[in-house]
Design an enzyme around this catalytic site. Structure first.
Site, PDB file in Angstrom:
ATOM      1  N   GLU A 108       0.844  -1.200   0.000  1.00 16.55           N
ATOM      2  CA  GLU A 108       0.000   0.000   0.000  1.00 16.55           C
ATOM      3  C   GLU A 108       0.878   1.247   0.000  1.00 16.55           C
ATOM      4  OE1 GLU A 108      -2.905   0.070   3.175  1.00 16.55           O
ATOM      5  OE2 GLU A 108      -3.816   1.918   2.421  1.00 16.55           O
ATOM      6  N   ASN A 146     -12.410  -1.288  -1.037  1.00 17.62           N
ATOM      7  CA  ASN A 146     -11.704  -1.861   0.113  1.00 17.62           C
ATOM      8  C   ASN A 146     -12.351  -1.347   1.396  1.00 17.62           C
ATOM      9  OD1 ASN A 146      -9.171  -2.894   1.661  1.00 17.62           O
ATOM     10  ND2 ASN A 146      -9.327  -0.740   2.262  1.00 17.62           N
ATOM     11  N   GLU A 147     -12.614  -2.215   2.314  1.00 19.33           N
ATOM     12  CA  GLU A 147     -13.160  -1.834   3.625  1.00 19.33           C
ATOM     13  C   GLU A 147     -14.236  -0.758   3.464  1.00 19.33           C
ATOM     14  OE1 GLU A 147     -10.190  -1.252   6.708  1.00 19.33           O
ATOM     15  OE2 GLU A 147      -9.573  -3.344   6.531  1.00 19.33           O
ATOM     16  N   TYR A 169      -6.842  -8.912  11.593  1.00 16.55           N
ATOM     17  CA  TYR A 169      -5.480  -8.702  12.105  1.00 16.55           C
ATOM     18  C   TYR A 169      -5.355  -9.294  13.499  1.00 16.55           C
ATOM     19  CZ  TYR A 169      -4.383  -5.448   8.320  1.00 16.55           C
ATOM     20  OH  TYR A 169      -4.111  -4.892   7.086  1.00 16.55           O
ATOM     21  N   GLU A 201      -6.195  -9.087   3.806  1.00 17.13           N
ATOM     22  CA  GLU A 201      -5.383  -8.385   4.813  1.00 17.13           C
ATOM     23  C   GLU A 201      -5.354  -9.243   6.061  1.00 17.13           C
ATOM     24  OE1 GLU A 201      -5.979  -4.201   5.487  1.00 17.13           O
ATOM     25  OE2 GLU A 201      -6.511  -3.869   3.382  1.00 17.13           O
ATOM     26  N   GLN A 245       2.050  -5.980   5.659  1.00 16.06           N
ATOM     27  CA  GLN A 245       2.259  -5.636   4.271  1.00 16.06           C
ATOM     28  C   GLN A 245       3.699  -5.995   3.911  1.00 16.06           C
ATOM     29  OE1 GLN A 245       1.031  -1.664   3.243  1.00 16.06           O
ATOM     30  NE2 GLN A 245      -0.973  -1.881   4.186  1.00 16.06           N
TER      31      GLN A 245
HETATM   32  O1  AHR Z   1      -3.059  -2.490   6.279  1.00 13.42           O
HETATM   33  C1  AHR Z   1      -3.345  -1.284   6.893  1.00 13.42           C
HETATM   34  C2  AHR Z   1      -4.799  -0.879   6.754  1.00 13.42           C
HETATM   35  O2  AHR Z   1      -5.598  -1.780   7.459  1.00 13.42           O
HETATM   36  C3  AHR Z   1      -5.379  -0.899   5.371  1.00 13.42           C
HETATM   37  O3  AHR Z   1      -5.128   0.250   4.654  1.00 13.42           O
HETATM   38  C4  AHR Z   1      -6.842  -1.043   5.628  1.00 13.42           C
HETATM   39  O4  AHR Z   1      -7.516  -1.682   4.585  1.00 13.42           O
HETATM   40  C5  AHR Z   1      -6.903  -1.786   6.943  1.00 13.42           C
HETATM   41  O5  AHR Z   1      -7.742  -1.172   7.842  1.00 13.42           O
END
Ligand code: AHR
Length: 497
Positions: free
Chosen positions: A26, A173-174, A240, A297, A346
């Protein structure tokens, strides 16, 4: 402690899609700029602006697919600002990530060149949050149309005669959060509309990916599947591993407690429940599993390194991250009937990276080594396994101490990956190799292990953690006895002939 594993070498559970080993890049912090792109005039050796050391290290991983340009950045990215002579490209503010100036020097041509150099598939995230249908449609035309059209002509003017092959395209995205704060009903309708104009030109067939839920937002999954499933090839999931509280204190990447180690392992294992439950919802609308689940992600998210820009999400990477990577990849393997791609967040200098850089220096993280050791599973046939053993316990909570996955590659070699998540206990593992009939001729292994909770590589000492040959095993007939040290990731290669 006793742990018994059975590997059914003659019981295939389908292919492990190599795209599970995908990555995410990103425009965030030092991921693209400095981490990947230094520009042609940089003193750092580069190929057309892409730094050579990072490129060579990434090539070694056989990266199958790379997602770009975001993340949250994707829904305010306007691709037309990032093509044409770089000195004319518009500058913008990267409002999500540190409020820094984005000079757009790394754009569509540079990203697709990176993918060519890595020999991987591009996965483009389109802008639904702040972009128009026309803008998205023209991006696809610009990249993939082979013929006479305004966008194809502009691409040629900008130096690229032939179109690229772009298969994977994310429609937003999101969009439940940074991508527009939408309700699932609204997004589902927008998805149906935007994807209509994401066209297939010539032989280029786009694989359309809808924005899926955050963590356990089962209502989002149910609604978007119900309203839009005929129009998608896949839907995403974001999760995450955060040991603390996301909005207050996530926990430090190094110098953490034993309790945080345990919590991190437990939260990494939560991925299994999320995939199981989201997949069950998908089954209601897609019982034949035509639609893939893409975890585009995932990874650890800790507090940023002290003294660094909070918007840059730069964190160290330890043996704990290596275990999270191993556990998560094992989970993806077990769900290979539904999970067709995953992209760790990432690739360089952001969150759970495989590479960190500082000026001209570069280091490979423990997570890098897990991806390197595990790449043998890409496109291999998963083998049925069964595990039973003593749990790993802390403060009355329990999780399995060992995680295992196994596969057979095209040459017939069997690879077994094992994680021992305990921070104190060795795992004495008995592995029954069913179906090999005493034909095992060779076993070799590699291991990443440490006796310190937060062992990591630094620019001064880049090789503190790296794989070493694994030798504490013994074969008796079809039974393998292995001793796995605490906090270790091990990959065995078994040849039978
Ligand atoms: O990876 C960091 C961020 O986490 C990304 O930009 C977003 O899609 C997510 O909230």
């Amino acid at each position: 402690m006793s742990h018994v594993i059975t590997i059914h070498s003659d019981l295939s559970k389908g292919k492990i899609n190599r795209n599970i080993y995908g990555h995410f890049s990103e425009h965030l912090g030092r991921c693209i700029y400095e981490g990947i792109w230094v520009g042609e005039d940089s003193p750092i050796p580069n190929t057309e602006g892409i730094r050579n050391d990072v490129l060579e290290a990434l090539k070694q991983l056989n990266i199958p697919v790379l997602r770009w340009p975001g993340g949250c950045f994707a829904d305010e990215y306007h691709w037309k600002d990032g093509v044409g002579p770089s000195e004319n490209r518009k500058q913008m503010v990267n409002t999500h990530w540190g409020g820094v100036v984005e000079n757009n020097h790394f754009g569509t041509h540079e990203f697709l060149r990176l993918c060519e150099l890595l020999d991987c598939e591009p996965y483009i995230s389109g802008n639904v949050g702040s972009g128009t249908v026309q803008e998205m449609s023209e991006w696809v035309e610009y990249m993939t149309f082979d013929g006479v059209s305004p966008m194809a002509a502009w691409r040629q003017e900008n130096g690229r005669e032939k179109p690229w092959n772009v298969k994977y395209f994310g429609v937003g995205n999101e969009n439940w959060g940074c991508g527009g704060n939408m309700r699932p009903e609204y997004y589902a309708d927008l998805y149906r509309r935007y994807q209509t104009y994401v066209r297939n030109y010539g032989d280029n067939k786009i694989y359309k990916i809808a924005c899926g839920p955050n963590v356990d937002d089962y209502r989002w999954m149910e609604t978007v599947m119900r309203e839009a499933h005929p129009f998608m090839d896949a839907i995403s999931l974001h999760y995450y591993t955060v040991p603390g509280e996301f909005w207050t204190s996530k926990g430090a990447a190094t110098g953490f407690s034993e309790q945080e180690w345990f919590t991190t392992m437990k939260k990494a294992l939560h991925m299994d429940e999320l995939i199981t439950r989201h997949s069950a919802i998908m089954d209601q609308y897609d019982p034949n599993k035509r639609i893939g689940l893409i975890v585009d992600e995932w990874g650890t998210w800790f507090d940023v390194e002290p003294g660094t820009n909070p918007g840059f999400l730069y964190q160290q990477n330890t043996i704990r991250d290596a275990l999270v990577a191993g556990l998560t990849l094992n989970i993806f393997h077990e769900h290979n009937d539904r999970v067709v791609m995953a992209n760790i967040a990432q690739i360089v200098n952001v969150l759970q990276s495989v590479i960190l850089t500082e000026g001209e220096k570069m280091l490979l993280t423990p997570t890098y080594h897990v991806f390197d050791m595990y790449k043998v599973h890409q496109d291999a046939e998963r083998l049925a396994t069964h595990y039973s053993g003593t749990d790993y316990e802390m403060d009355g909570e329990k999780i399995p101490q060992v995680s295992v996955t196994a596969s057979k590659d095209q040459a017939g070699k069997i690879h077994v990956s094992l994680c021992n998540v305990s921070h104190t206990e060795q795992s004495d593992v008995t592995i029954q190799l069913r179906g090999l009939n005493g034909l095992v001729s060779k076993i070799v292994g590699q291991q990443l292990a440490s006796d310190s909770l937060d062992a990591h590589n630094t620019f001064e000492s880049p090789d503190v953690l790296k794989p070493t040959p694994f030798e504490t095993f013994e074969l008796q007939g079809d039974v393998l006895y292995a001793k796995l040290p605490p906090m270790s990731v091990t990959v065995l290669e078994i040849t039978a002939e």
